[in-house]
Design a protein around this motif. Structure first.
Motif, PDB file in Angstrom:
ATOM      1  N   PRO A 187      19.058 -11.591  -4.021  1.00  0.00           N
ATOM      2  CA  PRO A 187      18.384 -10.464  -4.669  1.00  0.00           C
ATOM      3  C   PRO A 187      16.937 -10.769  -5.047  1.00  0.00           C
ATOM      4  N   VAL A 188      16.119  -9.725  -4.986  1.00  0.00           N
ATOM      5  CA  VAL A 188      14.699  -9.820  -5.324  1.00  0.00           C
ATOM      6  C   VAL A 188      14.401  -8.898  -6.500  1.00  0.00           C
ATOM      7  N   ILE A 189      13.801  -9.458  -7.539  1.00  0.00           N
ATOM      8  CA  ILE A 189      13.368  -8.688  -8.705  1.00  0.00           C
ATOM      9  C   ILE A 189      11.851  -8.654  -8.707  1.00  0.00           C
ATOM     10  N   ALA A 238      12.776 -14.706 -16.138  1.00  0.00           N
ATOM     11  CA  ALA A 238      13.279 -15.927 -15.496  1.00  0.00           C
ATOM     12  C   ALA A 238      14.111 -16.734 -16.484  1.00  0.00           C
ATOM     13  N   GLY A 239      13.653 -16.801 -17.722  1.00  0.00           N
ATOM     14  CA  GLY A 239      14.400 -17.519 -18.757  1.00  0.00           C
ATOM     15  C   GLY A 239      15.759 -16.889 -19.021  1.00  0.00           C
ATOM     16  N   LEU A 240      15.812 -15.558 -19.050  1.00  0.00           N
ATOM     17  CA  LEU A 240      17.088 -14.855 -19.249  1.00  0.00           C
ATOM     18  C   LEU A 240      18.055 -15.176 -18.119  1.00  0.00           C
ATOM     19  N   LEU A 241      17.545 -15.176 -16.889  1.00  0.00           N
ATOM     20  CA  LEU A 241      18.403 -15.487 -15.745  1.00  0.00           C
ATOM     21  C   LEU A 241      18.914 -16.919 -15.800  1.00  0.00           C
ATOM     22  N   GLN A 242      18.043 -17.848 -16.178  1.00  0.00           N
ATOM     23  CA  GLN A 242      18.449 -19.250 -16.280  1.00  0.00           C
ATOM     24  C   GLN A 242      19.536 -19.441 -17.333  1.00  0.00           C
ATOM     25  N   LYS A 243      19.431 -18.722 -18.436  1.00  0.00           N
ATOM     26  CA  LYS A 243      20.446 -18.811 -19.489  1.00  0.00           C
ATOM     27  C   LYS A 243      21.789 -18.258 -19.025  1.00  0.00           C
ATOM     28  N   ASN A 244      21.744 -17.416 -17.991  1.00  0.00           N
ATOM     29  CA  ASN A 244      22.967 -16.834 -17.451  1.00  0.00           C
ATOM     30  C   ASN A 244      23.412 -17.501 -16.145  1.00  0.00           C
ATOM     31  N   GLY A 245      22.944 -18.731 -15.929  1.00  0.00           N
ATOM     32  CA  GLY A 245      23.431 -19.533 -14.828  1.00  0.00           C
ATOM     33  C   GLY A 245      22.797 -19.288 -13.476  1.00  0.00           C
ATOM     34  N   LYS A 298      12.903  -4.943  -2.364  1.00  0.00           N
ATOM     35  CA  LYS A 298      13.170  -5.261  -3.764  1.00  0.00           C
ATOM     36  C   LYS A 298      14.497  -4.637  -4.189  1.00  0.00           C
ATOM     37  N   ASP A 299      15.384  -5.464  -4.729  1.00  0.00           N
ATOM     38  CA  ASP A 299      16.658  -4.963  -5.240  1.00  0.00           C
ATOM     39  C   ASP A 299      16.491  -4.326  -6.613  1.00  0.00           C
ATOM     40  N   LEU A 300      15.489  -4.770  -7.345  1.00  0.00           N
ATOM     41  CA  LEU A 300      15.239  -4.243  -8.687  1.00  0.00           C
ATOM     42  C   LEU A 300      13.750  -4.338  -8.987  1.00  0.00           C
ATOM     43  N   SER A 301      13.141  -3.200  -9.299  1.00  0.00           N
ATOM     44  CA  SER A 301      11.709  -3.183  -9.623  1.00  0.00           C
ATOM     45  C   SER A 301      11.491  -2.650 -11.029  1.00  0.00           C
ATOM     46  N   PHE A 302      10.816  -3.450 -11.846  1.00  0.00           N
ATOM     47  CA  PHE A 302      10.371  -3.028 -13.166  1.00  0.00           C
ATOM     48  C   PHE A 302       8.894  -2.662 -13.093  1.00  0.00           C
ATOM     49  N   LEU A 303       8.479  -1.690 -13.868  1.00  0.00           N
ATOM     50  CA  LEU A 303       7.059  -1.409 -14.066  1.00  0.00           C
ATOM     51  C   LEU A 303       6.715  -1.716 -15.514  1.00  0.00           C
ATOM     52  N   VAL A 304       5.713  -2.572 -15.710  1.00  0.00           N
ATOM     53  CA  VAL A 304       5.308  -3.004 -17.047  1.00  0.00           C
ATOM     54  C   VAL A 304       4.077  -2.208 -17.484  1.00  0.00           C
ATOM     55  N   PHE A 305       4.149  -1.658 -18.696  1.00  0.00           N
ATOM     56  CA  PHE A 305       3.028  -0.899 -19.257  1.00  0.00           C
ATOM     57  C   PHE A 305       2.630  -1.477 -20.606  1.00  0.00           C
ATOM     58  N   ASP A 306       1.347  -1.526 -20.857  1.00  0.00           N
ATOM     59  CA  ASP A 306       0.805  -1.823 -22.173  1.00  0.00           C
ATOM     60  C   ASP A 306       0.853  -0.512 -22.953  1.00  0.00           C
ATOM     61  N   GLY A 307       1.671  -0.471 -23.994  1.00  0.00           N
ATOM     62  CA  GLY A 307       1.849   0.772 -24.731  1.00  0.00           C
ATOM     63  C   GLY A 307       0.579   1.303 -25.359  1.00  0.00           C
ATOM     64  N   THR A 308      -0.334   0.414 -25.704  1.00  0.00           N
ATOM     65  CA  THR A 308      -1.599   0.850 -26.321  1.00  0.00           C
ATOM     66  C   THR A 308      -2.544   1.430 -25.289  1.00  0.00           C
ATOM     67  N   PHE A 311      21.565  -5.438 -17.911  1.00  0.00           N
ATOM     68  CA  PHE A 311      21.066  -4.492 -16.905  1.00  0.00           C
ATOM     69  C   PHE A 311      20.659  -5.234 -15.634  1.00  0.00           C
ATOM     70  N   ILE A 312      19.931  -6.337 -15.799  1.00  0.00           N
ATOM     71  CA  ILE A 312      19.458  -7.105 -14.636  1.00  0.00           C
ATOM     72  C   ILE A 312      20.637  -7.689 -13.862  1.00  0.00           C
ATOM     73  N   LEU A 313      21.558  -8.324 -14.570  1.00  0.00           N
ATOM     74  CA  LEU A 313      22.680  -8.981 -13.903  1.00  0.00           C
ATOM     75  C   LEU A 313      23.571  -7.973 -13.186  1.00  0.00           C
ATOM     76  N   LYS A 314      23.785  -6.822 -13.794  1.00  0.00           N
ATOM     77  CA  LYS A 314      24.593  -5.787 -13.151  1.00  0.00           C
ATOM     78  C   LYS A 314      23.919  -5.295 -11.884  1.00  0.00           C
ATOM     79  N   ARG A 315      22.599  -5.126 -11.956  1.00  0.00           N
ATOM     80  CA  ARG A 315      21.866  -4.607 -10.801  1.00  0.00           C
ATOM     81  C   ARG A 315      21.847  -5.603  -9.641  1.00  0.00           C
ATOM     82  N   ILE A 316      21.591  -6.857  -9.914  1.00  0.00           N
ATOM     83  CA  ILE A 316      21.459  -7.822  -8.817  1.00  0.00           C
ATOM     84  C   ILE A 316      22.814  -8.291  -8.295  1.00  0.00           C
TER      85      ILE A 316
END
Length: 326
Positions: free
Chosen positions: A43-45, A65-72, A148-158, A312-317
């Motif tokens: 999978p590609v994020i 990446a840290g979240l994924l590493q914590k989940n093996g 891409k199996d999962l695409s996030f879009l990052v926004f600066d709220g300000t 959400f990430i783990l379910k998607r990938i």
């Protein structure tokens, strides 16, 4: 480049440049219409953005990446290595200097192995050969080369999306509508001052904030400098930590510092009896022999719902079948 002030609102210059912006947006759309994405065996994020300038995409990539590493999982980054000269290599500060890798690749490599290749599929395949079971792209949302199996879009709220126009009339790399259609989730960092979540009601929205980690030194007079898209965020973070900013120096995004520029900063610090502070992205571009004279402000992402994001990430990938939409 620094983020132009006229990108923030409707104005005469933005209006004059609007036809060029329409052409820019059309070029992005045509890439996706005529180039087919290529799939790989894991999978590609994609951690992407729609606007030029600092939205927080790289720290988000590191955090995920840290979240994924914590989940093996064994995530590897694949990036084009903006500003670097070398290709199809692993970012390694012991083997390559920052002019070969680019600055962001070295930051990513502190968290997980990082392959530099503008051909994202070739880079991903090299990562898989070395043990990757998940690929994270911290760029490439507007590049159709790799599926891409999962695409996030990052926004600066300000900052939001500024005046809503495409480069060079505004900050958008493509139209807001076109980009949202290819994303599976939205990440908003900081207060959503432009109500972006209301414009993306069909997508999950994850919220977080950039948190500055307190340096070891006691708050005092500081001279700060940065070569990032929105340096004011960095300066504000220092002030929130109790530092008094004597002077600030802005450089263009991804700027490589000359010996004269660094010596001038050291002279200013000595004259004002102040500490020098910069960002992690800028610190990697300072020669090792001089780094001891500079302080770096490290940052992390603080999520409102860390477990919800991870689930959400783990379910998607891990899904057996994913709707292919670029």
């Amino acid at each position: 480049m620094k983020t132009p002030e006229f990108w923030k609102s409707e104005n005469l210059l933005a209006g004059i440049l609007t036809p060029l912006g329409l052409i820019y947006g059309l070029a992005t759309a045509l890439r996706f219409r005529f180039k087919k994405s290529r799939k790989i065996s894991c999978p590609v994020i994609c951690i992407g953005n729609l606007t030029a300038g600092g939205t927080g995409k790289t720290p988000v990539s590191v955090s995920i990446a840290g979240l994924l590493q914590k989940n093996g999982r064994q995530p590897f980054f694949v990036t084009r290595g903006y500003g670097g000269k070398s290709q199809n290599i692993f970012a390694d500060a012991k083997k390559y200097n920052v002019r070969e890798t680019g600055d962001e690749a070295l930051l990513l490599a502190r968290q997980a192995p990082t392959v530099i290749n503008s051909d994202r599929k070739a880079g991903a395949e090299l990562a898989i050969k070395h043990g990757a079971d998940t690929i994270i792209m911290d760029d490439g949302f507007q590049n159709p080369g790799l599926y891409k199996d999962l695409s996030f879009l990052v926004f600066d709220g300000t900052a939001g999306i500024g005046n809503g126009k495409c480069i060079p009339a505004g900050p958008l790399r493509e139209t807001f509508t076109a980009g949202i259609k290819r994303a599976q989730a939205i990440i908003i960092l900081g207060e959503d001052k432009h109500n972006l979540s209301a414009r993306t009601t069909n997508l999950p929205v994850f919220r977080g904030r950039i948190k500055a980690l307190s340096p070891k030194i006691v708050p005092q007079n500081v001279i700060a400098f940065a070569g990032i898209g929105r340096p004011q965020k960095f300066y504000d973070s220092l002030q929130e930590l109790g530092f008094s900013l004597i002077k600030t120096f802005d450089f263009g995004d991804h700027h490589f510092y000359t010996e004269d520029e660094l010596q001038n900063l050291l002279h200013e610090a000595h004259y004002f009896n102040a500490e020098l502070f910069t960002t992690a992205k800028d610190f990697v571009k300072i020669p090792k022999k001089l780094q001891k004279h500079f302080n770096v402000l490290e940052i992390t992402i603080e999520w409102e719902d860390t477990q919800g994001l991870a689930d959400f990430i783990l379910k998607r990938i891990n899904a057996p079948k994913i709707n292919e939409n670029g």
